[in-house]
Design an enzyme around this catalytic site. Structure first.
Site, mmCIF file in Angstrom:
data_model
loop_
_atom_site.group_PDB
_atom_site.id
_atom_site.type_symbol
_atom_site.label_atom_id
_atom_site.label_comp_id
_atom_site.label_asym_id
_atom_site.label_seq_id
_atom_site.Cartn_x
_atom_site.Cartn_y
_atom_site.Cartn_z
ATOM 1 N N HIS A 194 0.700 -10.514 4.905
ATOM 2 C CA HIS A 194 0.717 -9.053 4.822
ATOM 3 C C HIS A 194 1.000 -8.501 6.221
ATOM 4 O O HIS A 194 0.085 -8.145 6.964
ATOM 5 C CB HIS A 194 -0.642 -8.549 4.306
ATOM 6 N N GLU B 233 3.152 -9.035 1.166
ATOM 7 C CA GLU B 233 2.508 -7.778 0.812
ATOM 8 C C GLU B 233 2.788 -6.723 1.877
ATOM 9 O O GLU B 233 2.960 -7.049 3.050
ATOM 10 C CB GLU B 233 0.990 -7.961 0.721
ATOM 11 N N HIS C 256 -8.759 -9.239 -3.083
ATOM 12 C CA HIS C 256 -9.558 -8.490 -2.111
ATOM 13 C C HIS C 256 -11.040 -8.789 -2.331
ATOM 14 O O HIS C 256 -11.634 -8.378 -3.319
ATOM 15 C CB HIS C 256 -9.331 -6.979 -2.163
#
Length: 237
Positions: free
Chosen positions: A43, A70, A190
């Site tokens: 990410h 991401e 997450h």
């Protein structure tokens, strides 16, 4: 079996804290795949405080399983994804300077923007996923964008589970049922960890993939990276 994609952002954070190339990000990507992980996630953020854009480019020649990038689909990010052509791009509405991802997309308000970006990625053969809160209306909105998958934002589940409130899974079940009805693939991520992943996986119908980084790397400090990857794989059979 639900697939495990290992997010290696924290490896880059550790490397960047001292400069140089220790730990070696590319070697870690090779190793987690060798240990059995089904994919690698990164990410990159605009300030490159952990994963750098060049890391994302270098990894495309290293990741032979599934490569997931991401990020917030701003111009530089879109250009990076089109250059790297990963297996999957996961769109996350990060604010600039955000410590970590903290909300899913409002897929209704941003439908036209997401639809345009997703169409570009799909024209280039890249599977798309949208980060969403466990809200049925947001799942329905995601369907309108043309995305292939959603990624359920699991922070609230993890928090409630840690407090012993197992009912915190209920909105995720409802969102997953709706996604299945609409033909959307389901990812999640997450704050998932060894403590909560088995319960989550067993209760979410059609869960295709989880992306886990912070907890997995922290647990690896105690248990060893190879052991942790295989412990996740066993829990998700």
């Amino acid at each position: 079996m639900t697939k495990l994609s290992v997010n290696i952002n924290k490896i880059a954070t550790l490397r960047n804290s001292r400069g140089g190339n220790v730990p070696n990000l590319l070697q870690v990507a090779k190793d987690v795949q060798k240990f059995g992980a089904h994919g690698v996630t990164v990410h990159p953020r605009p300030d490159e405080r952990h994963i750098r854009y060049q890391d994302a480019r270098d990894l495309k020649d290293v990741v032979y399983t599934e490569y997931n990038i991401e990020g917030n689909p701003q111009h530089n990010f879109i250009d990076l994804v089109l250059e790297c052509k990963p297996t999957q791009v996961t769109l996350v509405p990060d604010a600039i300077g955000a410590l970590t991802s903290n909300a899913g997309w409002d897929t209704i308000t941003h439908k036209h923007y997401l639809k345009e970006v997703i169409a570009e990625f799909k024209r280039n053969g890249i599977r798309t996923s949208i980060f969403v809160d466990p809200v049925v209306a947001m799942v329905e909105g995601a369907m309108e964008t043309g995305t292939d998958r959603i990624e359920l934002y699991t922070e609230s589940f993890a928090h409630e589970y840690g407090l012993g409130n197992f009912k915190g899974i209920e909105p995720y079940v409802a969102a997953a049922i709706k996604a299945n009805e609409l033909g959307l693939g389901i990812n999640a991520g997450h704050d998932l960890s060894l403590d909560n992943i088995k319960f989550f996986k067993e209760n979410i119908p059609g869960l295709l993939e989880v992306s886990i980084g912070h907890a997995l790397i922290c647990e690896s400090l105690y248990l060893g990276l190879e052991n942790v990857v295989n412990m996740y794989l066993q829990k998700m059979k």
